[in-house]
Design a protein around this motif. Sequence first.
Motif, PDB file in Angstrom:
ATOM      1  N   ILE A 242       5.880   0.967  -4.115  1.00  0.00           N
ATOM      2  CA  ILE A 242       6.104   2.232  -4.800  1.00  0.00           C
ATOM      3  C   ILE A 242       5.229   3.274  -4.121  1.00  0.00           C
ATOM      4  CG2 ILE A 242       5.860   3.463  -6.987  1.00  0.00           C
ATOM      5  CD1 ILE A 242       6.552   0.849  -8.411  1.00  0.00           C
ATOM      6  N   SER A 243       5.766   4.452  -3.906  1.00  0.00           N
ATOM      7  CA  SER A 243       5.115   5.428  -3.038  1.00  0.00           C
ATOM      8  C   SER A 243       3.940   6.146  -3.684  1.00  0.00           C
ATOM      9  CB  SER A 243       6.137   6.472  -2.573  1.00  0.00           C
ATOM     10  OG  SER A 243       5.522   7.444  -1.777  1.00  0.00           O
ATOM     11  N   SER A 244       4.140   6.750  -4.855  1.00  0.00           N
ATOM     12  CA  SER A 244       3.185   7.715  -5.405  1.00  0.00           C
ATOM     13  C   SER A 244       2.869   8.718  -4.295  1.00  0.00           C
ATOM     14  CB  SER A 244       1.946   7.011  -5.948  1.00  0.00           C
ATOM     15  OG  SER A 244       1.096   7.931  -6.593  1.00  0.00           O
ATOM     16  N   GLY A 245       1.596   9.030  -4.058  1.00  0.00           N
ATOM     17  CA  GLY A 245       1.253  10.037  -3.054  1.00  0.00           C
ATOM     18  C   GLY A 245       1.482   9.612  -1.619  1.00  0.00           C
ATOM     19  N   GLY A 246       1.816   8.345  -1.387  1.00  0.00           N
ATOM     20  CA  GLY A 246       2.174   7.889  -0.054  1.00  0.00           C
ATOM     21  C   GLY A 246       1.019   7.453   0.822  1.00  0.00           C
ATOM     22  N   CYS A 247      -0.219   7.609   0.347  1.00  0.00           N
ATOM     23  CA  CYS A 247      -1.380   7.262   1.178  1.00  0.00           C
ATOM     24  C   CYS A 247      -1.366   5.792   1.575  1.00  0.00           C
ATOM     25  CB  CYS A 247      -2.680   7.561   0.430  1.00  0.00           C
ATOM     26  SG  CYS A 247      -2.718   9.128  -0.445  1.00  0.00           S
ATOM     27  N   ASN A 248      -1.114   4.895   0.602  1.00  0.00           N
ATOM     28  CA  ASN A 248      -1.217   3.467   0.894  1.00  0.00           C
ATOM     29  C   ASN A 248      -0.096   2.974   1.793  1.00  0.00           C
ATOM     30  OD1 ASN A 248      -3.468   3.574  -0.665  1.00  0.00           O
ATOM     31  ND2 ASN A 248      -2.851   1.977  -2.094  1.00  0.00           N
TER      32      ASN A 248
END
Length: 387
Positions: A36-42
């Motif tokens: 799952i992306s959320s802010g995409g940092c990980n």
Amino acid sequence: MFAVWFDAFVYNQIWEDPRVDLQALKLDGNSRVLTISSGGCNALNYLLESPESVMAVDLNRHHIYLLNLKLVALKNLPAYEDFFDFFGYGKGTNCGTSYLRYIAEHLDKDTRRFWESNTLGGSYLYGDRISFFTNAGLYDHSRNGYFLRFFHSAARLLGCRPEAILQASSLQEQEQLYKKHIDPFFDNFVIRTLGKLPVTMFGLGIPPQQYEELKTDLTDGKTVIDIYRERVKRLACDYPIDENYFAWQGFARRYDTENGKALPEYLKRANYDKLKANADRLKTVIGSATDVIRNSEIGTFNRFVFLDAQDWMNSETMTDLWATLAEKADPGSRIIFRTAGAASPIETTLPAELHSKFHYEKELSEALFKQDRASIYGGFHLYELEK
């Protein structure tokens, strides 16, 4: 109400520690990650382990638009310094020009429309969203960013200075500064009242279902404010502040751009060339993780990162997800997620036959939870699909 609230740009960064994720996931060249992306940092951080592929999925299209911007910027900006202006500083005098020259034409139409438009109120206050990078900065925006701004302003009115903790040179000094500049904030009557309101939960990204899970940890007369206090203290005191970029964001809404140590790995200069070389391994999609897995060939993915999604699901939805995993994932696949409370809902929700197909690494999960620098959750959980 929460569904309406969450249909927006909620998170400007992710609040799950990738250092913990990587210990659990054990990524290698054969790893095919669904996150799952959320802010995409990980999703970007995982690329540094050179997995075979990473697919970032999110029901919230605004988070995918942020990750799409990061990915196109990574591929097309001419230098590390340009990329760091956008996502390290979150702003820069050349960001507007760089966007037009190097980024805009490479974005898909929906992502470009998002960054070159805004809501009516947002447009009046800030202009198009791409102007976030030329005014206050990315990390002062998003629903979560606005709430942090509000609470920082409230803290200063109460005589607290949360950003002071960033000057600490030891864990002992961190605790001293926490007691002086942060802990008194939770004793104020207005803050204790606001902290219990549903709209405050929404602003912090906590849906009603997750709040109910959070309340399962309310024992011995504790209130939700006590849980906030405990987790903020953990964020402030349990990990060296000079490397905990979650603390920098929580207490100052920025990264350590001077020393370059309290940064996500994807933003460190030493990792830039490798990140850029692996950029094509990352794809994005708007939708549900369950649907993406169901509509993929068997074995398409063997690593799964569900953030806190289990807290958002009822038993039927959760069972559907894990039944789809059992059908489509490779044996030995590793699955991680976090929860607001300490307990894993998988242990009490899945039917016995389905539950038996997954092995819970309980002791390792508890050990890794204690290493999570983000400190906002009550539990970290690692499962493996039985071989």
